[in-house]
Design a protein around this motif. Sequence first.
Motif, PDB file in Angstrom:
ATOM      1  N   PHE A 128       0.836  -1.207   0.000  1.00 20.70           N
ATOM      2  CA  PHE A 128       0.000   0.000   0.000  1.00 20.70           C
ATOM      3  C   PHE A 128       0.873   1.261   0.000  1.00 20.70           C
ATOM      4  CE2 PHE A 128      -2.755  -3.253   1.828  1.00 20.70           C
ATOM      5  CZ  PHE A 128      -3.883  -3.115   1.051  1.00 20.70           C
ATOM      6  N   VAL A 178       2.214  10.158  11.189  1.00 15.95           N
ATOM      7  CA  VAL A 178       2.001   9.271  12.342  1.00 15.95           C
ATOM      8  C   VAL A 178       1.063   8.118  11.958  1.00 15.95           C
ATOM      9  CG1 VAL A 178       1.071   9.105  14.677  1.00 15.95           C
ATOM     10  CG2 VAL A 178       2.424  11.094  14.030  1.00 15.95           C
ATOM     11  N   ILE A 179      -0.038   8.456  11.279  1.00 12.79           N
ATOM     12  CA  ILE A 179      -0.995   7.410  10.877  1.00 12.79           C
ATOM     13  C   ILE A 179      -0.326   6.427   9.916  1.00 12.79           C
ATOM     14  CG2 ILE A 179      -3.155   6.977   9.647  1.00 12.79           C
ATOM     15  CD1 ILE A 179      -4.056   9.786  10.653  1.00 12.79           C
ATOM     16  N   MET A 189       2.115   4.082  11.587  1.00  8.75           N
ATOM     17  CA  MET A 189       1.399   3.029  12.325  1.00  8.75           C
ATOM     18  C   MET A 189       0.903   1.946  11.373  1.00  8.75           C
ATOM     19  SD  MET A 189      -0.819   5.451  14.915  1.00  8.75           S
ATOM     20  CE  MET A 189      -1.890   4.220  15.635  1.00  8.75           C
ATOM     21  N   MET A 190       0.276   2.380  10.272  1.00  9.67           N
ATOM     22  CA  MET A 190      -0.247   1.416   9.302  1.00  9.67           C
ATOM     23  C   MET A 190       0.889   0.609   8.656  1.00  9.67           C
ATOM     24  SD  MET A 190      -3.266   2.082   9.881  1.00  9.67           S
ATOM     25  CE  MET A 190      -4.006   0.839   8.849  1.00  9.67           C
ATOM     26  N   MET A 200       3.662  -0.228  10.070  1.00  7.02           N
ATOM     27  CA  MET A 200       4.084  -1.259  11.016  1.00  7.02           C
ATOM     28  C   MET A 200       3.106  -2.430  10.989  1.00  7.02           C
ATOM     29  SD  MET A 200       4.923  -0.948  15.063  1.00  7.02           S
ATOM     30  CE  MET A 200       3.252  -0.831  15.614  1.00  7.02           C
ATOM     31  N   LEU A 201       1.815  -2.116  10.929  1.00  7.26           N
ATOM     32  CA  LEU A 201       0.801  -3.173  10.875  1.00  7.26           C
ATOM     33  C   LEU A 201       0.994  -4.044   9.631  1.00  7.26           C
ATOM     34  CD1 LEU A 201      -1.786  -4.371  12.109  1.00  7.26           C
ATOM     35  CD2 LEU A 201      -3.102  -2.780  10.703  1.00  7.26           C
ATOM     36  N   ARG A 202       1.223  -3.417   8.483  1.00  8.27           N
ATOM     37  CA  ARG A 202       1.357  -4.210   7.251  1.00  8.27           C
ATOM     38  C   ARG A 202       2.649  -5.038   7.301  1.00  8.27           C
ATOM     39  NH1 ARG A 202       5.282  -5.556   3.673  1.00  8.27           N
ATOM     40  NH2 ARG A 202       6.468  -3.675   3.332  1.00  8.27           N
ATOM     41  N   PHE A 210       4.014  -6.220   9.932  1.00 12.05           N
ATOM     42  CA  PHE A 210       3.747  -7.356  10.814  1.00 12.05           C
ATOM     43  C   PHE A 210       2.939  -8.421  10.093  1.00 12.05           C
ATOM     44  CE2 PHE A 210       1.378 -10.005  13.603  1.00 12.05           C
ATOM     45  CZ  PHE A 210       2.314 -10.365  14.547  1.00 12.05           C
TER      46      PHE A 210
END
Lengths: 239, 255
Positions: free
Chosen positions: B59, B119-120, B123-124, B126-128, B130
């Motif tokens: 993304f 910031v958003i 965070m996203m 890091m989520l992807r 992971f």
Amino acid sequence: MGIEEKKLDDVYRDEYAFVLPDLVIKEAIAVIVASIGLLLWSMTVNAPLRSIADANKTENPAKAPWYFVGLQELLVYFDPWIAGVTVPTLIILGLMLIPYLDVSKSGVGTYRLRGRKAAASSFIFGFSMWIILILVGQFLRGPNWQFYWPWEDWSVAKSAEETLVNMSQWSGMGLLALYFGLGLTLPKLLYRKFLQKMGVARYVAAVTLVLLMYGVVVKIILRLAFNVRYILVTPWFNI
Amino acid sequence: MTMNRISEKVTKSQIWRSIFRHRFSDTSRNRVLTVVSNFFLHVHPPKVHRTGLRITHTFCLGGLTFYMFIVEVVTGVLLMFYYRPTVEYAYLDMRLLEHSVKFGVVMRNLHRWAAHAMVILVMMHMLRVFLTGSYKPPREFNWVVGVVLLVLTLLLSFTGYLLPWDQLSFWAITVGTRMGGATPFLGADGPFHSVLGIRPDNDVRYLLLGDTAVGENALLRFYVLHCIFLPLAATVLMLVHFWRIRKDGGISHPL
């Protein structure tokens, strides 16, 4: 010319693509879309600027920046040394340790979570908690950090005082011992492979971190359901 | 006809050839050379695995986070021309930005919203990373670097938050740094503070604010951290982060 074209065709068929243009064009599009979005946002919504800073005029509620509001929300349930210092420190430490604690090799380069249920569920749980705490703190907290639904009027004061109780010394210590004792042994008993695959050090570190994470939720539930203020009271600190 | 002539003249000139050392006709060799011989493009390898090209794989989150950082640097430098980090002028300069600087408001809005977006996005990202298991060997250390970058992003945003010197920023930083005073051993309000003889005027919060409350010194400290120290630290770690992506085998893909 003909040979060159044929070669190009051949390399096109392998699983690697040229960065130019295949990747660079996508990056360019992403940057253009992001720039347009950012410009539109900046031309329609103004950054907040209130009256000049005044140390004698307290804002109520005084909220931290939104990305720290989740921690501020935890202040309802924990003392500042836990909510503001220990929790963030453990989050950062825990995040850094993930690659060294997760021994499963499956799922690299794909969104399929098969074979990594424990790791994925813990992470997704923690991530969701982070988002939920931010949302609650940012949108559902009003004056004196009281809970207000978005349609409720902030000027209607809510009764600030609830009667909170501390757990007795023995029940508190018992609960903590039970929680961490069961927490550390149950995964081993239920899934024998866990300990085998991870080794003792990894197992203890990973399970402790996960237990601490769920422990935050346990405390929140204890507070909301049973008005528990502290699980453990000591002369030096309270949990 | 004449256009061809001109373009030939230009591309064969000494100046052009001193900048671009190869031709642009569409051959695989030139595609590689364009990436390898260009300073900015050579963060990329000449070729990437097709998995990494799928938009749903990344993304573009990491890249867009970096783009937000660039936007922050550009708009931040522009804002520095109009801002003085003192209690006397900080808020006044914010108002002047609004009223007497052309595009001053848009500039500030861009800086503020790009910071939130950063910031958003981080965070996203890091989520992807992971979810796609991209922290697993051999990429463990780059994940650690990424976590430090996440923290730096939050600190950059937090230090910038004080600079407008309005009620919002003053009380947000007051609330935020109050937590620092609760640090065990090192904060004046934290457990065990007396062990090391910690008082409000020598604890970690004092170190951060340069005072026992948010004031002139805090403003200057946050300004220097925001404009110099943290961006430099983030830049160095970003270079490491990008370099390690290459060294650890590129964007993750199923083997």
